[in-house]
Design an enzyme around this catalytic site. Structure first.
Site, PDB file in Angstrom:
ATOM      1  N   ASN A 190       0.780  -1.247   0.000  1.00 26.70           N
ATOM      2  CA  ASN A 190       0.000   0.000   0.000  1.00 26.70           C
ATOM      3  C   ASN A 190       0.807   1.290   0.000  1.00 26.70           C
ATOM      4  O   ASN A 190       0.327   2.309  -0.471  1.00 26.70           O
ATOM      5  CB  ASN A 190      -1.018  -0.014   1.151  1.00 26.70           C
ATOM      6  CG  ASN A 190      -0.363  -0.145   2.501  1.00 26.70           C
ATOM      7  OD1 ASN A 190       0.463  -1.019   2.712  1.00 26.70           O
ATOM      8  ND2 ASN A 190      -0.705   0.718   3.419  1.00 26.70           N
TER       9      ASN A 190
ATOM     10  N   GLU B 242       5.228  -4.304  12.031  1.00 28.20           N
ATOM     11  CA  GLU B 242       4.287  -3.196  11.819  1.00 28.20           C
ATOM     12  C   GLU B 242       3.076  -3.806  11.126  1.00 28.20           C
ATOM     13  O   GLU B 242       3.117  -4.099   9.925  1.00 28.20           O
ATOM     14  CB  GLU B 242       4.929  -2.131  10.916  1.00 28.20           C
ATOM     15  CG  GLU B 242       6.175  -1.509  11.488  1.00 28.20           C
ATOM     16  CD  GLU B 242       5.882  -0.509  12.600  1.00 28.20           C
ATOM     17  OE1 GLU B 242       4.764   0.027  12.654  1.00 28.20           O
ATOM     18  OE2 GLU B 242       6.785  -0.284  13.420  1.00 28.20           O
TER      19      GLU B 242
ATOM     20  N   CYS C  44      -2.893   1.330   6.716  1.00 27.91           N
ATOM     21  CA  CYS C  44      -2.916   0.754   8.068  1.00 27.91           C
ATOM     22  C   CYS C  44      -3.495   1.724   9.088  1.00 27.91           C
ATOM     23  O   CYS C  44      -3.946   1.310  10.139  1.00 27.91           O
ATOM     24  CB  CYS C  44      -1.513   0.327   8.479  1.00 27.91           C
ATOM     25  SG  CYS C  44      -0.335   1.676   8.457  1.00 27.91           S
TER      26      CYS C  44
HETATM   27  P1  NAD Z   1       0.645  -9.096   3.467  1.00 26.25           P
HETATM   28  O1  NAD Z   1       0.848  -9.503   4.890  1.00 26.25           O
HETATM   29  O2  NAD Z   1      -0.217  -9.930   2.598  1.00 26.25           O
HETATM   30  O3  NAD Z   1       2.055  -8.998   2.710  1.00 26.25           O
HETATM   31  C1  NAD Z   1       3.106  -8.210   3.211  1.00 26.25           C
HETATM   32  C2  NAD Z   1       4.419  -8.753   2.664  1.00 26.25           C
HETATM   33  O4  NAD Z   1       4.645 -10.055   3.193  1.00 26.25           O
HETATM   34  C3  NAD Z   1       4.455  -8.907   1.138  1.00 26.25           C
HETATM   35  O5  NAD Z   1       5.744  -8.577   0.669  1.00 26.25           O
HETATM   36  C4  NAD Z   1       4.186 -10.382   0.951  1.00 26.25           C
HETATM   37  O6  NAD Z   1       4.673 -10.898  -0.255  1.00 26.25           O
HETATM   38  C5  NAD Z   1       4.943 -10.948   2.130  1.00 26.25           C
HETATM   39  N1  NAD Z   1       4.539 -12.301   2.537  1.00 26.25           N
HETATM   40  C6  NAD Z   1       3.363 -12.934   2.306  1.00 26.25           C
HETATM   41  N2  NAD Z   1       3.399 -14.177   2.845  1.00 26.25           N
HETATM   42  C7  NAD Z   1       4.611 -14.318   3.429  1.00 26.25           C
HETATM   43  C8  NAD Z   1       5.247 -15.362   4.157  1.00 26.25           C
HETATM   44  N3  NAD Z   1       4.637 -16.527   4.409  1.00 26.25           N
HETATM   45  N4  NAD Z   1       6.499 -15.159   4.598  1.00 26.25           N
HETATM   46  C9  NAD Z   1       7.126 -13.991   4.388  1.00 26.25           C
HETATM   47  N5  NAD Z   1       6.578 -12.972   3.698  1.00 26.25           N
HETATM   48  C10 NAD Z   1       5.333 -13.129   3.237  1.00 26.25           C
HETATM   49  O7  NAD Z   1       0.134  -7.584   3.514  1.00 26.25           O
HETATM   50  P2  NAD Z   1      -0.331  -6.656   2.303  1.00 26.25           P
HETATM   51  O8  NAD Z   1      -1.656  -7.138   1.820  1.00 26.25           O
HETATM   52  O9  NAD Z   1       0.768  -6.447   1.327  1.00 26.25           O
HETATM   53  O10 NAD Z   1      -0.501  -5.280   3.112  1.00 26.25           O
HETATM   54  C11 NAD Z   1      -1.618  -4.991   3.862  1.00 26.25           C
HETATM   55  C12 NAD Z   1      -1.380  -5.165   5.338  1.00 26.25           C
HETATM   56  O11 NAD Z   1      -0.234  -4.446   5.769  1.00 26.25           O
HETATM   57  C13 NAD Z   1      -2.538  -4.591   6.140  1.00 26.25           C
HETATM   58  O12 NAD Z   1      -2.873  -5.460   7.192  1.00 26.25           O
HETATM   59  C14 NAD Z   1      -1.966  -3.283   6.681  1.00 26.25           C
HETATM   60  O13 NAD Z   1      -2.587  -2.803   7.837  1.00 26.25           O
HETATM   61  C15 NAD Z   1      -0.551  -3.661   6.912  1.00 26.25           C
HETATM   62  N6  NAD Z   1       0.292  -2.463   6.972  1.00 26.25           N
HETATM   63  C16 NAD Z   1       0.809  -2.082   8.185  1.00 26.25           C
HETATM   64  C17 NAD Z   1       1.560  -0.908   8.276  1.00 26.25           C
HETATM   65  C18 NAD Z   1       2.163  -0.449   9.565  1.00 26.25           C
HETATM   66  O14 NAD Z   1       3.088   0.343   9.515  1.00 26.25           O
HETATM   67  N7  NAD Z   1       1.693  -0.907  10.717  1.00 26.25           N
HETATM   68  C19 NAD Z   1       1.781  -0.144   7.139  1.00 26.25           C
HETATM   69  C20 NAD Z   1       1.220  -0.568   5.931  1.00 26.25           C
HETATM   70  C21 NAD Z   1       0.493  -1.732   5.865  1.00 26.25           C
END
Ligand code: NAD
Length: 475
Positions: free
Chosen positions: A149, A245, A279
């Site tokens: 995002n 995060e 987020c």
């Molecule tokens: P996601 O958890 O699906 O993916 C995040 C990352 O993890 C991607 O690079 C993905 O390829 C990787 N990933 C997926 N499966 C994995 C595994 N088994 N092992 C290691 N890596 C893996 O999240 P998303 O859909 O890309 O993003 C949305 C989420 O991120 C929402 O829940 C949002 O709230 C959160 N987010 C949090 C913050 C924060 O700073 N707290 C900021 C932005 C987004």
């Protein structure tokens, strides 16, 4: 684009298509990294660390400043890339780039403030002849995993502090939005980052994620993404530091003495920024019953003016969701809500990846729309009658990134600031506010540790004590 491995830009036979979620057009392809690539990445990163740990603070700082300058000078190219590969409109993308420049500049500054302290060894008997101090040293190879995002600034929040500290990095950007990260890596190399300091592995998290997080050569995993993925990573990581995060379901309280225009404007933007894929996105708004009707009508009117569609148009306020699957999921959640008694006040319709900004009321607490992180363009309004009730309801879910309150009364604001369980309370602002140098992170399921460059730098360094045992106690 190619991925960065061992200082080379490499291709692979198998590739992943990056498509514009607005019209499905192909933006570019990236290599699908193999298991061998993951192994090689950590080998290179370990060698890279031998170089980065010896860079002077001045050298690290210069690389970061030059990178910031390159990003600033290429703002429009970066903006178009963010707006094409992801959900953001061109105006939202430009804001992200300005923030990424800040993040890198702050990293260059904070590199100079990694400090230690002298230790009063003579505090207790037996230590009279000791003199010494501690200083913070780089942690080693940092594995950084980022979500779709904010495809540039959340990468900058990993790379900036990691390089400021003297670490090397293996970065896995989001599968669907890897291009901005690759372009940032190009800028780092052009700015003089040692070639082995950064490996960028492109590939699907579900395919190479486990292998990445289990590699013992990583000393820390800095992860930003969903709670479920974070939990899986934490289970598999072994003995490594974890920075998490994660997601949230952010509450805002609008009190009866609030400046209503300000509250409406701020909460509409906070709910629908990046099509709600944020987020910090506003998901639940608890409004004092005395002003509920007025607030609701103004909120609905402002929302219904939102222009949605083509991300590259300067006129567009909100773009598509990241995929049709995600837009369908949120549509299903709305349907479930309506079945159980929720009322859609505006929006609710979907066309492909475009979901209208949607405002609901009467949303039952058992619905997904209420309980879970929606990560889409919907927001729920609830009337409340007293502050205890508002605070209790705001705190009632297992998330805690940001919360907010609109009030003119300092007592009410202070109570909220102290009693809302979260990483940050915004007063007279929506939950969607972040300065890139402030401590940022969540409590409960929303995370572990803090980013915001100075705080990430603490996490990405380790203190080492130095003790001199002297012959004389008088020196
Ligand atoms: P996601 O958890 O699906 O993916 C995040 C990352 O993890 C991607 O690079 C993905 O390829 C990787 N990933 C997926 N499966 C994995 C595994 N088994 N092992 C290691 N890596 C893996 O999240 P998303 O859909 O890309 O993003 C949305 C989420 O991120 C929402 O829940 C949002 O709230 C959160 N987010 C949090 C913050 C924060 O700073 N707290 C900021 C932005 C987004």
């Amino acid at each position: 684009m190619r991925m960065l491995l061992g200082g080379q830009w490499v291709e692979r036979q198998s590739t992943i298509e990056v498509r514009d979620p607005y019209d499905g057009s192909l933006v570019d392809t990236v290599p699908a990294a193999t298991r061998k690539d993951v192994d090689a990445a950590f080998g290179h990163a370990l060698r890279g660390f031998e170089t980065t740990r010896k860079m002077t603070v001045g050298e690290r700082s210069q690389v970061l400043l030059r990178t910031a300058e390159l990003v600033r000078n290429n703002l429009e190219d970066f903006a178009r890339l963010i707006a094409r590969e992801g959900s953001k409109t061109i105006r939202e993308a430009r804001k992200e780039i300005a923030r990424s420049v800040n993040t890198l500049t702050i990293s260059a500054e904070e590199a100079k403030r990694v400090l230690g302290e002298t230790i009063p060894f003579d505090s207790f008997p037996g230590g009279e002849s000791r003199r010494g101090f501690y200083y913070r040293f780089p942690i080693g190879v940092v594995l950084a995993i980022t979500p779709f995002n904010d495809p540039l600034n959340l990468v900058a929040h990993k790379l900036g502090p990691a390089f400021a500290a003297g670490n090397s990095v293996v970065l896995k950007p989001a599968t669907v939005t890897p291009l901005s990260a690759l372009k940032l890596a190009e800028a780092f190399l052009e700015a003089g980052l040692p070639p082995l300091a950064l490996q960028v592995i492109t590939g699907s998290g579900s395919e190479i994620g486990d292998l990445l997080v289990q590699d013992e050569r990583a000393r820390m995993i800095s992860f930003t993404g969903g709670v479920e993925t974070g939990e899986r990573i934490a289970r598999l990581a072994g003995i490594k530091k974890l920075g998490m995060e994660l997601g949230s379901n952010s509450p805002v309280i609008v009190w009866r003495d609030a400046d209503l225009d300000r509250a409406v404007e701020s909460c509409v933007s906070g709910a629908f920024w990046a099509a709600g894929q944020n987020c910090l996105g506003v998901q639940r708004i608890y409004v004092h019953e005395a002003i509920y009707g007025v607030f609701r009508d103004a909120f609905v009117e402002r929302t219904s003016k939102y222009r949605i569609g083509d991300k590259l148009s300067e006129e567009t306020d909100m773009g598509p969701m990241i995929s049709e699957g995600e837009a369908r999921r949120v549509e299903d959640w709305i349907e479930e809500g309506v079945k159980l008694g929720a009322r859609v006040l505006t929006g609710g319709k979907r066309k492909g990846t475009l979901l209208e900004p949607t405002v609901l009321e009467n949303v039952p607490v058992e619905t997904k729309l209420h309980r879970e992180e929606v990560f889409g363009p919907t927001v729920n309004l609830y009337p409340v009658s007293d502050l205890d009730e508002a605070l209790q309801k705001a705190n009632s879910l297992p998330y805690g990134l940001h919360a907010a309150i609109f009030t003119q009364d300092v007592e009410t604001a202070f109570r909220a600031a102290y009693e809302l369980d979260c990483g940050g309370v915004m007063i007279n602002d929506s939950t969607d506010y972040r300065l890139d140098s402030m401590p940022f992170g969540g409590v409960k399921s929303s995370g572990l540790g803090r980013e915001g460059v100075k705080f990430a730098l603490q996490e990405m360094t380790e203190p080492k004590v130095v003790s001199f045992l002297l012959r004389s106690t008088r020196s």
